[in-house]
Design a protein around this motif. Structure first.
Motif, PDB file in Angstrom:
ATOM      1  N   ALA A   1       9.656   7.022  -4.543  1.00 37.46           N
ATOM      2  CA  ALA A   1       9.832   7.430  -3.151  1.00 37.46           C
ATOM      3  C   ALA A   1      10.835   8.576  -3.040  1.00 37.46           C
ATOM      4  N   ILE A   2      11.928   8.476  -3.809  1.00 40.86           N
ATOM      5  CA  ILE A   2      12.934   9.543  -3.786  1.00 40.86           C
ATOM      6  C   ILE A   2      12.360  10.832  -4.350  1.00 40.86           C
ATOM      7  N   SER A   3      11.518  10.721  -5.388  1.00 40.10           N
ATOM      8  CA  SER A   3      10.931  11.918  -5.992  1.00 40.10           C
ATOM      9  C   SER A   3      10.021  12.645  -5.005  1.00 40.10           C
ATOM     10  N   ILE A   4       9.257  11.882  -4.214  1.00 37.41           N
ATOM     11  CA  ILE A   4       8.412  12.513  -3.197  1.00 37.41           C
ATOM     12  C   ILE A   4       9.262  13.185  -2.136  1.00 37.41           C
TER      13      ILE A   4
ATOM     14  N   VAL B   1       0.836  -1.198   0.000  1.00 41.76           N
ATOM     15  CA  VAL B   1       0.000   0.000   0.000  1.00 41.76           C
ATOM     16  C   VAL B   1       0.874   1.252   0.000  1.00 41.76           C
ATOM     17  N   SER B   2       1.941   1.219   0.780  1.00 41.66           N
ATOM     18  CA  SER B   2       2.839   2.378   0.801  1.00 41.66           C
ATOM     19  C   SER B   2       3.470   2.619  -0.564  1.00 41.66           C
ATOM     20  N   GLY B   3       3.817   1.527  -1.262  1.00 35.10           N
ATOM     21  CA  GLY B   3       4.355   1.680  -2.608  1.00 35.10           C
ATOM     22  C   GLY B   3       3.339   2.280  -3.558  1.00 35.10           C
ATOM     23  N   ALA B   4       2.069   1.851  -3.417  1.00 34.51           N
ATOM     24  CA  ALA B   4       1.000   2.427  -4.245  1.00 34.51           C
ATOM     25  C   ALA B   4       0.829   3.909  -3.955  1.00 34.51           C
ATOM     26  N   VAL B   5       0.909   4.270  -2.673  1.00 36.20           N
ATOM     27  CA  VAL B   5       0.791   5.683  -2.291  1.00 36.20           C
ATOM     28  C   VAL B   5       1.912   6.502  -2.919  1.00 36.20           C
ATOM     29  N   PHE B   6       3.132   5.982  -2.886  1.00 37.10           N
ATOM     30  CA  PHE B   6       4.259   6.688  -3.496  1.00 37.10           C
ATOM     31  C   PHE B   6       4.024   6.895  -4.990  1.00 37.10           C
ATOM     32  N   ASN B   7       3.570   5.848  -5.682  1.00 38.29           N
ATOM     33  CA  ASN B   7       3.371   5.954  -7.126  1.00 38.29           C
ATOM     34  C   ASN B   7       2.229   6.901  -7.473  1.00 38.29           C
ATOM     35  N   ILE B   8       1.140   6.865  -6.688  1.00 39.66           N
ATOM     36  CA  ILE B   8       0.022   7.783  -6.936  1.00 39.66           C
ATOM     37  C   ILE B   8       0.457   9.217  -6.690  1.00 39.66           C
ATOM     38  N   CYS B   9       1.119   9.446  -5.555  1.00 41.15           N
ATOM     39  CA  CYS B   9       1.572  10.802  -5.244  1.00 41.15           C
ATOM     40  C   CYS B   9       2.550  11.313  -6.284  1.00 41.15           C
ATOM     41  N   THR B  10       3.431  10.424  -6.742  1.00 42.57           N
ATOM     42  CA  THR B  10       4.392  10.826  -7.771  1.00 42.57           C
ATOM     43  C   THR B  10       3.682  11.246  -9.049  1.00 42.57           C
ATOM     44  N   THR B  11       2.609  10.508  -9.404  1.00 41.73           N
ATOM     45  CA  THR B  11       1.841  10.873 -10.597  1.00 41.73           C
ATOM     46  C   THR B  11       1.215  12.248 -10.448  1.00 41.73           C
ATOM     47  N   MET B  12       0.697  12.545  -9.245  1.00 37.76           N
ATOM     48  CA  MET B  12       0.044  13.840  -9.032  1.00 37.76           C
ATOM     49  C   MET B  12       1.049  14.962  -8.835  1.00 37.76           C
ATOM     50  N   ILE B  13       2.025  14.735  -7.966  1.00 38.01           N
ATOM     51  CA  ILE B  13       2.952  15.807  -7.600  1.00 38.01           C
ATOM     52  C   ILE B  13       4.080  15.852  -8.606  1.00 38.01           C
ATOM     53  N   GLY B  14       3.744  16.259  -9.802  1.00 39.42           N
ATOM     54  CA  GLY B  14       4.725  16.405 -10.862  1.00 39.42           C
ATOM     55  C   GLY B  14       4.955  17.875 -11.135  1.00 39.42           C
TER      56      GLY B  14
END
Length: 440
Positions: free
Chosen positions: A187-190, A32-45
């Motif tokens: 994760a690093i991008s966030i 779930v944490s990995g999914a959160v990272f990927n979703i946030c990365t998609t949004m926070i571009g």
């Protein structure tokens, strides 16, 4: 009954081809944490860069209210997609639309994804170019980091620097065949985005303590600078920041329990609201009405001290690095969608090295060329937020609910779908019209 069975039979090959996208990623390996990272990365571009400019137009209070409202509506429409994915045969966005509207529905999603994602990749390169090579706004030259450090030369011009970034930074990242392989870079991008916001916030608080912050408005300045129609041009910028529906299904497919996607979406939206409001508030506080469409350009206003200049450069470079890590996540779904459209009957893309390489190089080349000639990201954000992003985020999910091929929509669902579609269409029409025919 016979007609329904025939219809389902006609769509089966299409849905099978659409589902092949999911086979490009390992299943059940993401947490779930990995999914959160990927979703946030998609949004926070790149969208975060234009948030302060949108807040300047809307004002602090309406800006936060609009962010919250958009996040709520996005959560509703994603819930629609997940519910119809659970009840249908397809596990991709295009496949769900194919179940409801046939080949035309699938094609509409594919074209919208290609326009949206390609637009995002171009915007990322533009911002990276602005950070490293500078830009010109309103007749003022804003130097890039490389120009500040080494002076203005041919080798640190936008064309050459972006070519270097594309070949030696982007290409290795986009050459990874599975989205699951990008979880660490996400994760690093966030983390880099948080560093950017932390430094920006600290600078704003420090300036506030010294009495050097700019005047900010809680409400729009209708008396002098803002018209009612300007508000509608700012909303699509915020909508673009919350667009992640193109990666909902690839991310969901990697979860061991697909039902966890709902929780991951809510957590991601909460994190994104906090990040967007923080950068909107502190960025506006720091630069006031001088805020530009890309806030990173404002950070070329060097301090008198060496430490101040170092902080400014750190802020700009940290976010440029963040975008470089977001780039492959957006590229993944773009490349897979193009392959699905052009090579529907071929084996999965990850197993075809020549096709994978050709699509990767073509997407990078197109992104690079357009990024060199495109002058302003604000209008690009408004265009995407008013058209394809609105379709993918609001209109298509609402249309799926109203079509209700599985008979699972409640009256409340259909009323919400109508409301979402009406708000999306009305806002987009006014925003597009205002950009084409400015008022005043």
């Amino acid at each position: 009954m016979t007609g329904t069975e025939a219809s389902a039979s006609d769509l089966s090959p299409l849905l099978s081809d659409a589902d092949s996208l999911e086979n490009q990623s390992p299943r059940g390996l993401a947490s779930v944490s990995g999914a959160v990272f990927n979703i946030c990365t998609t949004m926070i571009g790149a969208g975060i860069m234009s948030i302060p400019a949108a807040v300047k137009v809307l004002g602090i209070v309406p800006g936060f209210a609009v962010m919250f409202m958009i996040a709520v509506l996005v959560e509703v429409t994603v819930e629609f997609l997940l519910r119809y994915t659970q009840h249908g045969k397809s596990t991709t966005y295009a496949g769900i639309m194919a179940e409801s509207f046939g080949l035309s529905g699938s094609l509409a999603v594919q074209i919208s994804v290609m326009i949206t994602n390609l637009g995002c990749l171009i915007i990322y390169l533009i911002i990276i170019g602005d950070v490293l090579c500078g830009s010109q706004s309103g007749g003022t030259l804003h130097l890039g980091v490389l120009q500040e450090w080494f002076g203005i030369h041919w080798w640190n011009s936008r064309a050459y620097v972006l070519l270097f970034v594309v070949l030696f930074v982007m290409l290795p990242l986009v050459s990874l065949p599975h989205m699951n392989s990008l979880r660490h870079s996400s994760a690093i991008s966030i983390l880099l985005a948080v560093v950017f916001i932390a430094i920006s916030s600290a600078m704003a608080i420090y300036a506030f303590c010294k009495g050097e912050t700019q005047n900010i408005r809680l409400l729009p300045d209708f008396a002098n600078q803002v018209s009612v129609f300007d508000l509608f041009t700012a909303v699509p910028v915020l909508v673009s920041g919350f667009c992640f529906t193109v990666n909902v299904h690839p991310i969901r497919s990697e979860l061991s329990r697909p039902s966890d996607m709902r929780y991951a979406v809510r957590v991601s939206l909460a994190i994104s609201i906090a990040i967007y409001f923080s950068i909107g508030f502190f960025g506006y506080m720091l630069f006031g009405d001088s805020i530009l469409a890309d806030i990173l350009v404002n950070f070329d206003q060097n301090s008198d001290s060496a430490i101040g200049r170092l902080v400014n450069d750190t802020v700009r470079l940290s976010y440029a690095m963040h975008l470089a890590l977001v780039f492959p996540v957006i590229n993944f779904s773009l490349r897979a969608t193009i392959d699905e459209l052009l090579f529907a009957k071929k084996p999965v893309l990850a197993g075809e090295s020549w096709r994978f390489a050709v699509l990767t190089w073509v997407v990078l080349a197109i992104s690079y060329i357009i990024a060199i000639v495109l002058p302003n990201i604000w209008y690009f954000f408004q265009f995407l937020g008013s058209t394809t992003v609105v379709c993918l985020t609001f209109i298509f999910p609402g249309a799926i609910v109203l079509r209700d091929v599985h008979g699972i929509s409640t009256r409340k669902d259909k009323m919400m779908a109508i409301l979402v579609i009406m708000l999306a269409v009305l806002t987009s029409i006014i925003a597009i019209a205002t950009n084409l025919w400015p008022v005043g």
